[in-house]
Design a protein around this motif. Structure first.
Motif, PDB file in Angstrom:
ATOM      1  N   TRP A 185     -78.974  34.990 -31.124  1.00 19.45           N
ATOM      2  CA  TRP A 185     -77.825  35.853 -30.822  1.00 19.45           C
ATOM      3  C   TRP A 185     -77.352  36.497 -32.124  1.00 19.45           C
ATOM      4  O   TRP A 185     -77.234  35.819 -33.149  1.00 19.45           O
ATOM      5  N   ASP A 195     -83.675  43.456 -27.197  1.00 18.42           N
ATOM      6  CA  ASP A 195     -83.685  44.192 -25.934  1.00 18.42           C
ATOM      7  C   ASP A 195     -85.086  44.183 -25.327  1.00 18.42           C
ATOM      8  O   ASP A 195     -85.263  43.984 -24.126  1.00 18.42           O
ATOM      9  N   LEU A 210     -86.002  40.701 -24.080  1.00 14.31           N
ATOM     10  CA  LEU A 210     -85.251  40.320 -22.878  1.00 14.31           C
ATOM     11  C   LEU A 210     -85.540  41.229 -21.692  1.00 14.31           C
ATOM     12  O   LEU A 210     -84.848  41.191 -20.690  1.00 14.31           O
ATOM     13  N   GLY A 226     -77.280  40.642 -24.694  1.00 11.55           N
ATOM     14  CA  GLY A 226     -77.795  39.431 -24.058  1.00 11.55           C
ATOM     15  C   GLY A 226     -77.028  38.178 -24.381  1.00 11.55           C
ATOM     16  O   GLY A 226     -77.633  37.160 -24.712  1.00 11.55           O
ATOM     17  N   ARG A 268     -78.356  34.908 -20.911  1.00  4.18           N
ATOM     18  CA  ARG A 268     -79.774  35.220 -20.704  1.00  4.18           C
ATOM     19  C   ARG A 268     -80.518  33.977 -20.221  1.00  4.18           C
ATOM     20  O   ARG A 268     -79.982  32.868 -20.212  1.00  4.18           O
TER      21      ARG A 268
END
Length: 1656
Positions: free
Chosen positions: A979, A1024, A1027, A1040, A1043
């Motif tokens: 993250w 991006d 995911l 996200g 997720r």
């Protein structure tokens, strides 16, 4: 000749259309080419068909025109003015076909219309009048009927093809039908002509794609059968082009001949006379339109014997290699319909022991036979090789080459096939069922020796006769009629010989809509010119697969008069057959097998047609506009007169004479460029025709450009695969040169290349088909638009495979390997290289293998061109524009991927060393901080930090000097669990980014704001993409947060080494997921803030018992908390409440099925994993049940114990044993009241009361079952005391039991906690209702298999009812209905409560607990349930009054007595029994009523005895006995609506309806329902009495009791005493003194009266 029919004037056009333009000309060489004649029609021409001297045109609107010499009408129509076929108007013709001298048309409905010459039955009309009518002048319908189905069904036809004397039709089911005459029909028949269309059974079950007819032969393009995957490791090298696949030509061997006069390839024995006849008639003139005269015995197939030698020369020792399912049918001599064939093989017998004893002898034979030359030709027959006149000898099919072919080629062909198709893993390619015998082989050896010694062979017939004594069953010649049904022989008939890969695609109209390239060419008919392509000049009666064209991806076949063409997807043309005029386009020999036509460099053929002595090809050249190629006869232009006479002269010949001059290779026709964009070519006789389109708005050129580029691309792909990939893949040293990872990637790349190549090949073929029918096709049906996803997926996969190979550095060793492997072919490969980087002839493999990606841009460009031809609002424009943007988007995306792969390769090249373990094929570098642009916050002065961002992970290398590739440690953080959050700039002025991972977090600092933004953008884009986004990046910090991802924990803690897959939230596990530990522990369920929370299922291995524990239920803060089910490895099962991982609250523990020595069940209250509080323990093994208090796993406090022997004990327990005062009652009413010291052990003062009332008072010691020692006083009671015995004994019971109100508090506490209350009645009402709604919603979500009714109930319960408003009579019913639904649903807290109460009640009072002394406790327990339950209901609905309270409003409906409420005047009384007893009692009824029955057992026996005795009396006698007044005696009874008088002997005739109503009391559960039955009985009785009495009538008890007594007697109700007592105990106190109470008292009085009735 004059025209008979003139076409209508309006069909001529001054301004012809710009589509479907037709040009026709006479075939000649390019040097003296006649100028094409353009046919001017007002409508576009859709299709043209040419016969020998005539032609047909099909125009838009389904109109058909004819031109040429229409001999059946005796007219000659110039091509410039074709005549309309008027009789076909309104038929909507979609296809036309022209034979030698007959025509056909196909309607939209699939019906056939035929006309023209019918001398051979080729027009297919009925036999009636056919002999007199040898021509059909007007189009006449013929029907194709499938008689194999019941009832027979008409067959829909989709394609037609005609020869000179035969016609073929292709059905919508892709089956072939034939009619006419000759072996070219492929039918199993000996009777010609065949007038009605018959199915070609040899192709039944095969998928025929296209069919074409020559003069006397037929070709079919057939889908290959899917092969079993025999995956051979090393497929044999392909033979060189031009070499015969069937035999080798040797000049050294002396050629020899065998007299061929006795046997022909069809298996027809010819007489000497016939042989002479046929030789005399060679070259004889042929007259048209003349009735045929048949010579006797000339029908083919009329002789008795088949050819004795098989073309398939395999010995039957090879038969063991037949695939499973191959059937050898020795006696299958019947056709499909069961009728015997016309070839009785009477002299043949099957030989079961047919294996060769000496395999080496056979091998020697095959080697010898394969060495002989077959080049010997009979030059005398060159003038007209197909020389038998069909009018005299029919289609006897005598070969023009000597019969040596029969002996040599029959063995040769198969032996070469054997060597050629090793990849079949020993599959025997069997076309018929009978095996070859050793005796035949020896005989043929003898024949061969004689031939080599210079002697003439005594013909094959003599060989056969010589061996007749030992003849065994032989295999028939392939193509001759075989035995048994083709459907039965499908597994062995024509086994495909190119095994090694499984074909999943289908040809034209395949499963995925794209044509398949996995096809075969089958041929049959006459083969005297080699036009069948089987390597000989034999005829074939039945279709046979041309083996050399297997795997060549043939997409179209064309048949000339005596030659054949096949077009492949690689734009190559194979030709075989007659080459008299150079029509094959090559001079290779032999012409009996397919050879490639010699095409100029850069020409790609995509349409072919064949005429009598020429071939016309349509090809792509250097520009988009197609070009015409011609090969065949060269001739000088003639005048009209000489041309016509020449044509008339030629019409008498079967085939043309050898031309004086002809082209050696296909030559360009210069005038083709003036015709526009040609879409198809057609040939027939001496004529050629093309259909062309003008380029309107660029549409036509765009379609042609797309198809041309795709064909060119496929040819390029095929060349690369053939020249580069296949040799490298098959090279043994490939894996050692490339290394293990690269070898695997190279093979993977080759597979993706093959998939791309297959897709492009099928697409280019599809576009070719599209061009043939460009006027009838919708542009939105282009595969690029209909199969967009498939194209995109294949290209993505290909780009990835090339990139992966490049990243791992595979191209350098591959280049070296290619230099070693290819050698001289490097120059050819260099020509394929389209890159400018190929220096000094060196091949740039990277650019070459990336080149296919440019095709996506071409797709986009052409689709944009096509879209420009349409209006913006049309669906065509929308579809084209969308496709264009999709391909352009993918093109740019894949180019980015290519750049990423190149950058990654350079990165690894620069930073090779210890980072190699990070080098993965799919991994790409995004950015890295080698220039110290990014460092760790608060890092030491001398530490170095290097961050590398890959597309799947962030790598942090510490202590590294990037330039020298030295580092100490590195950490890999997968992006799926990473993250990123920008740190807002503060006074410190640091440009920081916070990185959060599952087990750690750190902050990195960038050197400049620009650097920070660059890294943020790169990180977000990479995230991006990982995911599943588009890779465009999102707003920082939002990317996200929530997720789904997988992660393996490494740090210390509960999750150490555990692997997790599931939901995350900002670096912590959150949501639904699966956690697996290395020791076997597994948790599947919900997480919250990093720990298990919510519903989950867990498996915990037990190492001692080698079985796992399992738990299903609720968790909180990482521990088991809430309600759940725990199954222990020992077999025990606990279902109940937990708190902080311990059993706490209500729960049930069962010992499992005989898991231990003792089997038991405990249900009750737990505190901190121990039994504490009230509980019931059922010791199944000892047969005892304990119902009382517990403390720390021990029985402690007041309790009741019952045994299976009927002993009842109540008293106090201490330290898990009976201790203190207690009462023990045995089954026979013997009772002891005194002091106990241990289980069932008496020690101290006590009173023993015997069943007869005698007492013993004193000191007792000893065990109850073993005997008691007593010191005391014995007392005998007097008579008065005996009367009070029952009352006194009842008073003694129940003094040591746990009060009913204190039992099962844990169950109600759990219900309160589910409602969100800390204790009973302490909580927020709104929170309670929200908890109910949430539990129902989550239950619906987790139970997908609910029925429709269950779903509806849950939906209604999700709605929170109005609970705060005062209760009125109107909404009281709503509350009652809500409670009914809630209690029926275990997912609702109230439903769970009811279900659990039923469970504990049954656990207490079923089985051993079914003891009559427990009745009083059971009744009190039910009343206790009602009290607690009513408190919960009042908490949820505070508007309800107290128990027994009233709702002061008039009832909603007058005159109606509600079964759950008691009405007094105008008020509604609400009590817990009236509201809740209907919900509980039906479920508790069985155990409770059983106790009542046990209690009343003795009284019931007396009652039933009286019932049986009194019911023996007739009605009037019984009424009199009971004292019923005669005015109440019924006189009439009604039987089925008919009145009958009651006589003295009548029985069960009075008050029938009232008796039946009273009997319903046994079918009801609750006291209120039972009281209603009694009330209805009174009403029924009153209704029956009223007609007998006049005026108003009121009952008095003196009249009522005898009558009601009669009803009770006649109702014969079992266990009436139990019913009465139950009503009395549980009835609503509000109705005891009203009308219902009076009626109940009457019933009770009747019961007592009957019971006490005198028996004398």
């Amino acid at each position: 000749m004059e025209n008979i029919e003139e076409s209508p004037a309006d069909e001529r056009a001054q301004t012809p259309p710009e589509r479907g333009l037709l040009h026709i000309w006479q075939s000649a060489g390019p040097s003296a080419q006649l100028p094409p004649e353009r046919v001017l029609l007002s409508r576009p021409v859709l299709q043209t068909a040419l016969g020998e001297h005539h032609g047909l045109l099909l125009t838009q609107g389904g109109l058909v025109y004819s031109f040429g010499e229409l001999l059946w009408r005796h007219v000659s129509v110039p091509v410039s003015a074709p005549v309309l076929e008027g009789s076909l108007l309104g038929k909507t013709v979609v296809h036309v076909a022209a034979g030698g001298f007959h025509c056909g048309a196909l309607s939209e409905q699939g019906n056939i219309f035929m006309w023209g010459e019918n001398t051979a039955g080729q027009c297919g009309l009925t036999e009636k009048g056919a002999a007199a009518n040898i021509t059909v002048s007007e189009p006449s319908p013929i029907s194709v009927v499938d008689n194999d189905v019941i009832p027979p069904a008409a067959v829909r036809i989709v394609d037609l093809a005609f020869g000179r004397e035969h016609s073929l039709a292709l059905s919508a089911q892709n089956e072939l039908w034939a009619w006419g005459s000759g072996c070219q029909l492929g039918l199993v028949t000996s009777t010609f002509p065949v007038w009605r269309p018959q199915k070609v059974e040899h192709l039944a079950g095969r998928h025929v794609i296209q069919v074409s007819c020559g003069a006397y032969h037929s070709l079919a393009l057939v889908r290959s059968l899917p092969l079993k995957n025999y995956n051979t490791q090393n497929p044999p090298e392909k033979r060189e082009r031009g070499q015969s696949p069937h035999y080798s030509v040797t000049e050294k061997e002396e050629s020899f001949t065998v007299d061929g006069g006795h046997y022909c390839p069809l298996g027809v024995e010819l007489t000497e006379v016939m042989t002479e006849e046929s030789s005399q008639r060679r070259g004889g003139p042929r007259r048209r339109l003349q009735p045929r005269g048949r010579s006797a015995g000339s029908n083919p197939g009329s002789a008795a014997s088949l050819c004795p030698y098989s073309e398939d020369g395999k010995s039957n020792t090879k038969q063991k290699n037949l695939p499973v399912g191959t059937r050898l049918e020795p006696d299958g001599l019947t056709e499909r319909d069961g009728s015997p064939k016309s070839h009785p093989l009477s002299g043949w017998r099957s030989n079961k022991n047919s294996a060769l004893s000496d395999e080496r002898e056979l091998q020697n034979l095959l080697q010898k036979l394969s060495g002989h030359s077959l080049e010997t030709r009979d030059t005398s027959g060159l003038g007209d090789t197909d020389s038998l006149s069909s009018y005299t000898s029919d289609d006897s099919c005598v070969s023009s080459t000597p019969s040596t072919d029969l002996l040599t080629s029959s063995y040769n062909e198969e032996s070469s096939i054997t060597s050629q198709t090793n990849k079949n893993s020993g599959l025997s390619v069997s076309y018929s069922s009978s095996p070859v015998c050793l005796e035949d082989v020896r005989l043929s050896l003898e024949a061969e020796k004689q031939a080599l010694q210079g002697q003439k062979s005594s013909s094959l017939t003599n060989i056969n006769q010589r061996g007749k004594a030992s003849t065994n069953r032989r295999r028939s010649l392939p193509g001759t009629p075989t035995r048994g049904s083709p459907r039965q022989r499908r597994t062995c008939a024509c086994r495909p010989s190119s095994a090694g890969r499984v074909h999943s695609t289908a040809p034209k109209e395949a499963g995925d809509g794209l044509p398949s390239l996995d096809t075969e060419v089958w041929s049959w008919g006459r083969g005297s010119e080699g036009q069948l392509g089987h390597g000989d000049q034999l005829a074939r009666l039945q279709p046979l697969c041309i083996k050399s064209l297997k795997g060549e991806e043939v997409i179209q076949v064309a048949a000339g008069s005596h030659h054949s063409l096949a077009l492949t997807a690689h734009c190559q043309v194979y030709s075989w057959g007659s080459n008299m005029c150079g029509q094959l386009g090559h001079v290779n020999s032999p012409v009996t097998v397919p050879q490639q036509a010699k095409l100029s460099e850069g020409l790609r053929v995509w349409d072919v047609s064949a005429g009598q002595s020429h071939s016309l090809l349509l090809a792509d050249g250097d520009c988009v506009q197609p070009v015409l190629l011609y090969c065949g006869q060269q001739q000088e232009p003639m005048t009209g007169q000489s041309e016509r006479s020449h044509r008339g002269q030629r019409s008498h010949h079967r085939s043309p004479n050898r031309a004086e001059s002809y082209t050696v290779r296909p030559t360009l026709l210069p005038f083709c460029m003036e015709m526009g964009y040609i879409s198809s070519v057609c040939s027939g006789g001496q004529s050629c025709a093309v259909l062309a389109d003008h380029n309107i708005m660029g549409f036509i050129s765009a379609i042609h450009e797309l198809a041309s580029r795709e064909r060119q691309f496929y040819c390029w792909l095929s060349s690369v695969r053939k020249l580069l990939l296949t040799p490298l893949r098959n090279r043994e040293s490939a894996s050692s040169s490339l290394g293990e990872p690269c070898t695997h990637l190279f093979f993977s790349f080759c597979e993706s290349f093959a998939r791309l190549s297959a897709l492009i090949g099928r697409h280019s073929t599809s576009l070719t088909y599209f061009l043939h029918d460009v006027q009838g096709c919708d542009v939105t049906s282009l595969p690029l638009l209909t199969h967009t996803e498939h194209f995109l997926d294949i290209y993505k996969e290909y780009c990835s495979s090339v990139g992966n190979f490049q990243v791992m550095g595979g191209f350098q060793p591959l280049h070296k390997l290619s230099l070693e492997c290819l050698g001289s072919q490097q120059t050819v490969l260099a020509q394929l290289c389209v890159s400018d980087q190929a220096v000094s002839g060196d091949v740039d493999l990277v650019s070459m293998l990336y080149w296919p990606l440019q095709q996506l841009h071409q797709y986009s460009r052409v689709l944009l061109k096509l879209a420009a031809c349409y209006d913006v609002l049309t669906t065509e424009y929308q579809s084209l524009h969308q496709g264009c943007s999709q391909y352009e988007s993918l093109s740019s995306s894949l180019l980015r991927r290519k750049k990423e792969a190149e950058n990654t390769f350079l990165f690894w090249k620069t930073h090779s060393g210890k980072t190699e373990d990070l080098r993965l094929a799919q991994r790409r570098v995004v950015c890295e901080s080698s220039n110290r642009s990014l460092t760790l916050q608060n890092a030491g002065r001398f530490s170095n930090h290097w961050f590398i961002l890959f597309n799947d992970a962030l790598v942090h290398t510490q202590g590294a000097i990037p330039s020298q590739s030295i580092f100490s440690t590195h950490h890999v953080y997968p992006l799926t669990c990473l993250w990123v959050k920008p740190v807002t700039e503060d006074s410190s002025g640091l440009y920081a980014i916070k990185i959060t991972c599952p087990e750690e977090s750190f902050t990195v600092v960038a050197s400049t704001p620009q650097e920070k933004n660059k890294w943020l953008r790169s990180l977000n884009q990479a995230l991006d993409q990982v995911l599943g986004g588009g890779g465009q990046g999102s707003s920082p910090g939002v990317m996200g947060m929530s997720r789904t991802a997988s992660y393996t924990f490494t740090g210390e803690g509960r999750f150490k080494d555990a692997q997790y897959t599931g939901g995350w939230l900002a670096g912590r596990v959150h949501g639904r997921g699966t956690m697996k530990w290395p020791d076997g522990r597994t948790y599947v369920g919900n997480f919250k803030n990093g720990v298990e929370d919510g519903y989950g299922e867990c498996i915990i291995p037990n190492k001692v018992l080698h079985k796992p524990d399992s738990y299903q239920g609720h968790w909180r803060d990482g521990k088991i908390h809430g309600f759940g089910k725990y199954k222990y490895a020992s077999g025990e099962v606990y279902e109940g409440c937990f708190s902080d991982g311990q059993r706490h609250g209500y729960g049930m523990l069962s010992s499992g099925k005989l898991a231990k020595n003792s089997s038991s069940v405990f249900i009750g209250h737990w505190v901190h994993d121990k039994k504490t509080g009230y509980g019931v323990y059922d010791d199944i093994t000892r047969g005892e049940k304990y119902m009382g208090l517990w403390l720390d796993e021990q029985r402690h406090g007041t309790a009741v114990v019952v045994t299976q022997y009927g002993v009842y004990f109540e008293g106090t327990f201490k330290d898990n044993k009976m201790s203190g005062p207690g009462l023990l009652v045995s089954d026979d009413d013997t009772a002891f009241h005194g002091e106990f010291s241990d289980d069932w052990t008496v020690n101290g003062k006590g009173v023993l009361t015997l069943a007869n009332g005698d007492c013993l008072d004193g000191l007792f010691t000893g065990e109850w079952s073993a005997g008691l020692k007593v010191v005391g006083t014995y007392t005998k009671p007097v008579a008065e005391e005996l009367e009070h015995k029952d009352r006194n004994s009842l008073l003694r019971l129940g003094q040591y039991v746990v009060p009913a109100g204190q039992r099962w508090l844990c169950v109600f506490d759990e219900c309160w906690s589910r409602l969100g209350c800390d204790a009973a009645g302490k909580g927020e009402r709104t929170i309670a209702w929200e908890n109910i709604a949430v539990s129902i919603t989550s239950a619906r979500r987790h139970s997908p298999d609910l029925t429709r009714s269950q779903t509806k109930v849950l939906e209604s319960l999700e709605l929170i009812p109005q609970h705060g408003v005062p209760v009125t009579t109107a909404n009281y019913d709503n509350i009652r209905r809500y409670l009914i639904k809630a209690c029926e649903t275990p997912l609702h807290p109230l439903g769970w409560l009811v279900e659990t109460l039923v469970t504990v009640y049954r656990m207490t009072y079923v089985g051993v607990g079914s003891n009559r002394r427990l009745l009083r406790q059971a009744v009190l327990e039910v009343q206790g349930y009602l009290t607690h339950f009513f408190r919960i209901v009042r908490f949820l609905f505070p508007g309800l009054p107290d128990d027994g309270g009233i709702i002061p409003e008039p009832p909603a409906s007058n005159g109606r007595h509600d079964s759950n409420t008691a009405e007094q005047g105008s008020v509604l009384v609400v009590s817990c029994s009236s509201l809740l007893l209907p919900l509980l009692l039906p479920r508790l009824y069985p155990p409770l009523f059983t106790l009542y029955c046990l209690q009343e057992e003795q009284d019931e026996a007396q009652y039933w005895d009286r019932i049986l005795r009194l019911n023996k009396q007739p009605d009037q006698s019984l009424l009199s006995f009971l004292g019923v007044q005669e005015k109440f005696w019924p006189v009439w009874m009604s039987i089925l609506g008919e009145k009958k008088q009651i006589v003295s002997s009548s029985k069960d005739a009075c008050f029938v309806s009232a008796v039946e109503t009273l009997q319903q009391i046994s079918t009801t559960f609750t006291p209120s329902d039972k009281l209603l039955v009694i009330q209805k009985t009174f009403e029924e009785l009153t209704q029956e009495i009223k007609p007998m009495l006049q005026g108003e009538f009121l009952w008095c008890m003196d009249d009522l009791l005898p009558l009601f007594l009669y009803l009770v007697l006649r109702a014969r109700i079992r266990n009436l005493g139990a019913e009465v007592n139950m009503i009395e105990d549980l009835m609503d106190p509000n109705v005891q003194h009203g009308e219902l109470g009076l009626m109940f008292t009457t019933l009770k009085a009747c019961y007592i009266q009957i019971q006490q009735e005198s028996t004398t």
